[in-house]
Design a protein around this motif. Structure first.
Motif, PDB file in Angstrom:
ATOM      1  N   LEU A 176       0.826  -1.197   0.000  1.00 28.62           N
ATOM      2  CA  LEU A 176       0.000   0.000   0.000  1.00 28.62           C
ATOM      3  C   LEU A 176       0.864   1.253   0.000  1.00 28.62           C
ATOM      4  O   LEU A 176       2.002   1.234   0.458  1.00 28.62           O
ATOM      5  N   ILE A 177       0.288   2.347  -0.479  1.00 24.30           N
ATOM      6  CA  ILE A 177       0.927   3.661  -0.360  1.00 24.30           C
ATOM      7  C   ILE A 177       0.491   4.298   0.957  1.00 24.30           C
ATOM      8  O   ILE A 177      -0.689   4.259   1.316  1.00 24.30           O
ATOM      9  N   VAL A 178       1.444   4.875   1.660  1.00 21.56           N
ATOM     10  CA  VAL A 178       1.149   5.604   2.896  1.00 21.56           C
ATOM     11  C   VAL A 178       1.196   7.096   2.596  1.00 21.56           C
ATOM     12  O   VAL A 178       2.188   7.603   2.063  1.00 21.56           O
ATOM     13  N   HIS A 179       0.124   7.799   2.953  1.00 28.25           N
ATOM     14  CA  HIS A 179       0.012   9.231   2.720  1.00 28.25           C
ATOM     15  C   HIS A 179       0.302   9.970   4.030  1.00 28.25           C
ATOM     16  O   HIS A 179      -0.216   9.595   5.090  1.00 28.25           O
ATOM     17  N   VAL A 180       1.120  11.016   3.931  1.00 28.16           N
ATOM     18  CA  VAL A 180       1.487  11.814   5.100  1.00 28.16           C
ATOM     19  C   VAL A 180       1.314  13.288   4.769  1.00 28.16           C
ATOM     20  O   VAL A 180       1.278  13.686   3.601  1.00 28.16           O
ATOM     21  N   ALA A 181       1.231  14.106   5.812  1.00 28.16           N
ATOM     22  CA  ALA A 181       0.948  15.532   5.616  1.00 28.16           C
ATOM     23  C   ALA A 181       2.164  16.322   5.160  1.00 28.16           C
ATOM     24  O   ALA A 181       2.039  17.283   4.394  1.00 28.16           O
TER      25      ALA A 181
END
Length: 334
Positions: free
Chosen positions: A65-70
């Motif tokens: 999975l891709i992890v999204h961060v701010a």
């Protein structure tokens, strides 16, 4: 009446985003807008929540999975930091492309559950630019694992309605951030001994090659199914409508029945009349417009009980590389 029949997406008000944060903290799944496609989001640090993503999508557990961060500070929750000097130089050359439709594969932090990365030592991480997703990331304080919000191998969703139609009974809510501005999944690159393009996208191979001062060809993968899926979007069959998809230059004159046509630019009248339905993606053939509308039109034609869909193609350069990558995988047959 089922949950899916009554479920609706919600505008991204402050109250709705607060509710989304509570759902995520409780281990639930939500549908989220990004500039690329809509994502199916869960707390990336919660192994049980991440497993729900795979179950909801019917996704193989070897597909990371891709992890999204701010922001870059939040990225260091999920990436082993600092990077080695070679990787750091490659990273520094492209980091200004964030926030945006770029995913970078880097060494993973031990904080991440193995489910996120399919047991691999790397993690695919991205800082998205969509304002709703940015608000959600900042207010939740969580890194979010968020693959496309659709059943595995089906056409990716570019509106909230697509998410509701496909996964409405599997998510706690869907935040409606409007139609995705890019419409194709993010570019994915792996860094290390040498940079490699794992999935083309709106950030083009040509742009990346110029940043690293290498030939485009040096970034490109061998055109075959990898033994290990290093990142999403690498399966040979992917993004596929249920209706058979064919390329115009090969099959338009031989197919029988009710045929739909995806045209990248307007067709002459004598060509249009051959098809039951025609959708033109751009009045000028602009490939960024084509990419933005492609998945939505594929889904629309797939709902029309057609015998086949015939699509234009384009040279595999610039954003055309990403368009053709998606079309080849969508049309792939065993």
């Amino acid at each position: 009446m089922s949950t899916q029949q009554t479920f609706r997406s919600v505008p991204p008000t402050d109250d709705a985003i607060d509710s989304a944060c509570r759902f995520l903290a409780a281990g639930e799944l939500i549908g989220v807008p990004t500039e690329t496609v809509y994502g199916l989001a869960a707390n990336a640090l919660d192994a049980a929540a991440v497993r729900k993503i795979f179950a909801a999508k019917g996704r193989p557990d070897n597909n990371p999975l891709i992890v999204h961060v701010a922001d870059l500070d939040a990225m260091q929750q999920v990436v082993r930091w600092p990077l080695d000097p070679i990787t750091m130089r490659q990273f520094d050359a492209i980091v200004d492309l964030w926030p945006g439709p770029l995913t970078i594969v880097l060494p993973r932090s031990d904080r991440l559950p193995a489910e996120v990365t399919a047991g691999q030592s790397t993690v695919a991480v991205r800082i998205p630019s969509h304002p709703v997703m940015q608000q959600l990331l900042r207010r939740s304080g969580l890194p979010l694992a968020a693959p496309s919000a659709n059943r595995s191998k089906y056409v990716s969703p570019t509106t909230a309605a697509h998410v509701v139609d496909g996964l409405g009974d599997r998510v706690a809510m869907v935040l409606d951030g409007g139609a995705c501005s890019v419409g194709l999944e993010s570019t994915i690159v792996a860094l290390g001994e040498r940079p490699r393009l794992l999935r083309p996208g709106a950030i083009t191979a040509e742009t990346l090659a110029s940043r690293w001062n290498v030939p485009v060809e040096a970034l490109l993968p061998v055109d075959q199914q990898p033994v290990v899926l290093e990142a999403p979007g690498m399966m040979l069959q992917h993004y596929s409508p249920q209706t058979p998809l064919w390329f115009a230059e090969r099959t338009a004159s031989t197919l029988q029945g009710r045929i739909g046509r995806i045209a990248f630019a307007p067709l002459p009248d004598n060509e249009r009349e051959k098809f039951a339905v025609v959708r033109v993606l751009s009045p000028t053939g602009d490939l960024e417009e084509v990419g933005q509308r492609l998945f939505a039109v594929m889904r629309e034609l797939d709902s029309m009980a057609l015998d086949a869909i015939v699509t234009d193609t384009c040279p595999p350069h610039g954003v055309g590389r990403a368009i053709m990558d998606r079309l080849k995988r969508a049309a792939f047959r065993e």
